[in-house]
Design a protein around this motif. Structure first.
Motif, PDB file in Angstrom:
ATOM      1  N   GLN A   1     -41.414   2.180  24.226  1.00  0.00           N
ATOM      2  CA  GLN A   1     -40.839   1.081  23.449  1.00  0.00           C
ATOM      3  C   GLN A   1     -40.857  -0.204  24.274  1.00  0.00           C
ATOM      4  N   ARG A   2     -40.490  -0.072  25.598  1.00  0.00           N
ATOM      5  CA  ARG A   2     -40.496  -1.269  26.453  1.00  0.00           C
ATOM      6  C   ARG A   2     -41.928  -1.822  26.594  1.00  0.00           C
TER       7      ARG A   2
ATOM      8  N   LYS B   1     -41.720   8.259  28.586  1.00  0.00           N
ATOM      9  CA  LYS B   1     -40.619   8.603  27.706  1.00  0.00           C
ATOM     10  C   LYS B   1     -40.572   7.616  26.547  1.00  0.00           C
TER      11      LYS B   1
ATOM     12  N   GLU C   1     -38.320   5.587  25.518  1.00  0.00           N
ATOM     13  CA  GLU C   1     -37.825   4.249  25.863  1.00  0.00           C
ATOM     14  C   GLU C   1     -38.852   3.466  26.681  1.00  0.00           C
ATOM     15  N   THR C   2     -39.690   4.205  27.491  1.00  0.00           N
ATOM     16  CA  THR C   2     -40.741   3.525  28.263  1.00  0.00           C
ATOM     17  C   THR C   2     -41.805   2.952  27.331  1.00  0.00           C
TER      18      THR C   2
END
Length: 809
Positions: free
Chosen positions: A87-88, A82, A84-85
């Motif tokens: 981005q992390r 995803k 956000e994944t």
């Protein structure tokens, strides 16, 4: 003592605890990868893993980040990546890079230097090659890991730019200059300026962080030839005489070709004019064929438009109509008409000059002048001055003045000798008294009705008659304008012998041993290609050390001139300089579709101390095509072999109407051991054909020289495809060449352009082959070939492409 034991126990316990703690740390850290992360992220992970693989020590914080990163990637693989994944992952990657000191991009100083250099190309595009080299050196000096990759990309771009430069030069010429403004190129730009401007966008793309898009390449066009469409009227149609428009540049592919059409003065497309599609002839050139397109319906002010689909830009060429000009009243030229059945065209105003051609009754020529008493008229004969007698022609009434240039007089042969009679042995002094500045001469001696014997070409000579008889001495002289001959007869009385009676004495024979020549300096073999006709070609063979002969020849891409009398074939060696020169020429038409032949020649040269070179053997084939080389005049030891070296064939009107012997030139020894030269060329029988033959004679060392006194006879026309004629001579032991030749039963092909004569040897790494061909109808001629072969152990060979068909076009 007890305290020491306790202290040792504590040390041992500490070591065991430390070892246990180290075993808890993984010996190797690595970040997991998957293609779903994208190429940029994967590249960063590869750089980190490569750094970790070197054994770099990392702290506990970095180890924790790596474990968190691997856990995040594993979650993405299980539940999907995803935003956000991802981005992390990006944040964790940056933390690892900082933890291990890995530089991701260029440092600020290198980046600024590179950008300044790109700006330099923008300001001085013709300096692109030096500037690209400086960019590569700057990147190679950077500590950034990405710098090496960028340096490789710039180096690849430089190679591509060099190839583009070479290809554009090949397609548009070395004097290439832009004549259009297109894609930031200016009209007048050179190739280097054009290429330099095309690099700027590519360079900025390499150093930007954006991923390049996979798209159709941008076409770069710099030159359009011609720069306008000039029309002409031909048979009631208005046509573009040049037929083809050429666009030069690069990055041309089928997907970005322009569409061509005609517009009127208001830029409205003229639908009634249909053009062929533009043709991609190479990635560097596009052609538009306008052949046969009738522009009659096109209005004034029209333009030819090229519209480029990928760029939304276009180029236009003006369509220019012919201007009607009043037809000038033709100027009446002074002319004459031949009124005899056949007339020889002379090189000067008398019958003593060379004949340069023939005219038939009714032929008309432009008159360009006359001699002093107007008994001869100068005419334009095939763009050269010729002369005809006034008694054989009829002139129109147009006035004409004296000729602007009248040739010098041809020579008049004359000689004296003393004494003019006597008893053998009789020594006679002979000297040339010819007038008219002869440039060459030749003496011949005939005893009774025997074969002519050459006496050389010196202006003065002495000759001793050793036996009685009636002898005829003939002097042949020649210069650029004509030739002449004169003969005188001398009668020599036979000697009277009185034999005294003498007591017999025992005889002790004495035989002078013959010295064997020293072959520490060897034969040399050379071949040369791409020689221009009629021009002396300077070899690399020193005249001070060697005597030479031509042993292979090929006249390529010529159109035989068969209509008139002239010097037909010349292969002439000269040793009056530091190096040997050779001048080849065949009389050919010079016209727009070919005819100026090129030559390939092979030479064999022998050590000068053990060889002789003769350049003055004169032959008149109509009188006798065979002449002996008089041993009293020419110093030829009995153990020497003589071969043809070169020749100049003059005053020949090529016979092209029927089959017969085309050419023969070779040497033989007669029954008395005297060398003879035979020479003849197929002609119409004007009676003026003459040869000057060159020969080279050299020591015939039986252990190293292989000669054929008898020719390889009845050989058909050869082709490389069929392997030519294979001899039994080993190419591993010998190197071979042509010593003499005779082409029989051929019908000269004079109709068009092609290879005229090719006679040479070649090998297949096992045996020597002979290739022989003269340009003839139906390829029916047969060949007799003499060979000369020398052992490789005494031969210095520098021959390019000798293996196979080196003299083929």
């Amino acid at each position: 003592m007890r305290n020491r034991k306790v202290f040792l126990f504590l040390i041992l316990a500490f070591v065991l605890v430390l070892g246990s703690a180290c075993n808890l740390v993984p010996s190797h850290f690595e970040i997991e990868t998957t293609s779903e992360l994208g190429p940029n992220t994967l590249g960063r992970i590869d750089d980190i893993n490569d750094t970790l693989a070197t054994g770099l020590e990392i702290g506990p914080e970095t180890r924790d980040v790596i474990e968190s990163l691997n856990e995040t990637i594993a979650e993405g693989l299980e539940f999907g990546f995803k935003p956000e994944t991802l981005q992390r992952i990006d944040i964790l990657l940056e933390m690892v890079e900082q933890g291990i000191g890995l530089k991701v991009g260029l440092d600020a100083e290198t980046n600024a230097t590179v950008n300044d250099l790109i700006d330099t190309i923008d300001d001085m595009p013709d300096q692109w090659e030096d500037t690209l080299t400086e960019i590569i050196m700057t990147l190679e000096g950077s500590t950034s890991r990405v710098a090496d990759q960028l340096a490789d990309e710039v180096a690849g771009l430089m190679v591509e730019a060099r190839i583009n430069t070479q290809q554009i030069t090949a397609s548009a010429g070395a004097e290439f200059r832009c004549n259009v403004d297109f894609m930031s190129a200016r009209a007048g730009d050179t190739i280097d300026q054009f290429i330099g401007k095309s690099l700027i966008g590519r360079l900025r793309g390499i150093f930007s962080e954006e991923e390049p898009e996979d798209q159709i390449p941008t076409p770069w066009i710099c030159q359009v030839i011609p720069d306008q469409i000039d029309l002409v009227e031909i048979n009631g149609e208005t046509l573009f005489e040049m037929s083809v428009v050429k666009l030069s540049g690069y990055n041309f592919i089928e997907e970005n070709k322009p569409v061509a059409y005609i517009v009127d003065g208001d830029n409205n497309k003229i639908e009634s004019i249909s053009l062929f599609p533009a043709m991609l002839s190479s990635p560097y050139q596009i052609q538009l064929n306008l052949q046969g397109v009738d522009f009659s319906a096109v209005p004034f002010g029209a333009q030819l438009v090229f519209e480029w689909p990928t760029e939304g830009t276009s180029n236009a060429l003006a369509v220019v109509f012919p201007i009607d000009e009043p037809t000038p009243t033709p100027e009446v030229q002074p002319e004459l008409t031949v009124n005899v059945s056949s007339l020889e065209i002379k090189k000067g105003p008398s019958t003593d000059y060379f004949t340069i051609g023939n005219a038939v009754q009714g032929a008309t020529y432009e008159v360009t002048g006359h001699n002093g008493d107007q008994s001869w008229w100068q005419i334009d004969f095939e763009n050269d001055p010729g002369w005809v007698p006034a008694s054989a022609v009829t002139r129109n009434a147009e006035p004409v003045g004296p000729a602007s240039s009248i040739p010098f007089d041809p020579p008049t042969a004359a000689f004296s000798m003393t004494p003019t009679s006597g008893t053998a042995p009789l020594e006679v002094d002979i000297w040339d008294q010819s007038t008219g500045n002869p440039t060459s001469r030749s003496w011949q001696l005939v005893s009774g009705g025997g074969m002519p014997s050459g006496l050389g070409g010196d202006p003065n000579l002495s000759y001793t008659f050793t036996s009685g008889g009636t002898y005829t001495i003939t002097l042949y002289v020649e210069n650029e304008w004509g030739e002449d001959q004169v003969e005188q007869t001398i009668t020599v009385e036979a000697p009277t012998f009185l034999l005294p009676i003498l007591p017999l004495q025992p005889m002790i024979p004495f035989i002078q041993p013959t010295a064997t020549p020293d072959y520490s300096t060897k034969f040399i073999f050379r071949n040369y290609t791409g020689i221009k006709p009629g021009e002396p070609f300077v070899t690399d063979i020193p005249t001070a050390n060697y005597n030479c002969s031509v042993i292979s020849l090929a006249a390529l891409h010529g159109d035989i001139e068969e209509h008139n009398v002239g010097n037909v074939l010349k292969i002439w060696l000269a040793n009056n300089g530091t190096y040997w020169t050779v001048t080849p020429n065949f009389r050919t038409h010079r016209h727009s579709h070919g005819g100026s032949e090129t030559w390939s020649l092979g030479l064999m040269c022998a050590d000068k101390n053990n060889s002789r070179f003769f350049s003055d053997i004169f032959i008149k084939p109509q009188s006798n095509s065979t002449v002996s080389i008089n041993p009293t005049v020419y110093d030829i030891p009995s153990e020497y072999t003589c071969i043809i070296a070169g020749y100049d064939i003059k005053n020949v009107d090529v016979q092209e109407n029927s089959a017969g012997d085309i050419i023969q030139v070779f040497t033989r020894k007669d029954e008395d051991g005297v060398w003879e030269v035979t020479a003849d060329f197929r002609e119409h029988g004007s009676g003026e054909e003459s040869w000057i033959v060159q020969t080279m004679c050299f020591y015939d060392n039986q252990s190293v020289v292989l000669t054929y006194d008898d020719p390889q006879t009845n050989l058909p026309p050869f082709s490389i495809e069929t392997g030519g004629y294979q001899t039994n001579i080993s190419s591993n032991d010998y190197v071979c060449g042509i010593a003499g030749m005779h082409a029989l039963d051929g019908d000269v092909n004079e109709n068009d352009n092609g290879d005229i004569i090719r006679v040479f040897t070649y090998h297949d790494n096992t045996r020597w082959h002979v290739f022989a061909d003269f340009r003839s109808h139906h390829q029916n001629e047969m060949w007799d070939i003499d060979l000369i072969c020398v052992k490789r152990s005494v031969a210095q060979i520098q021959i390019n492409q000798w293996f196979g068909s080196w003299a083929d076009p």
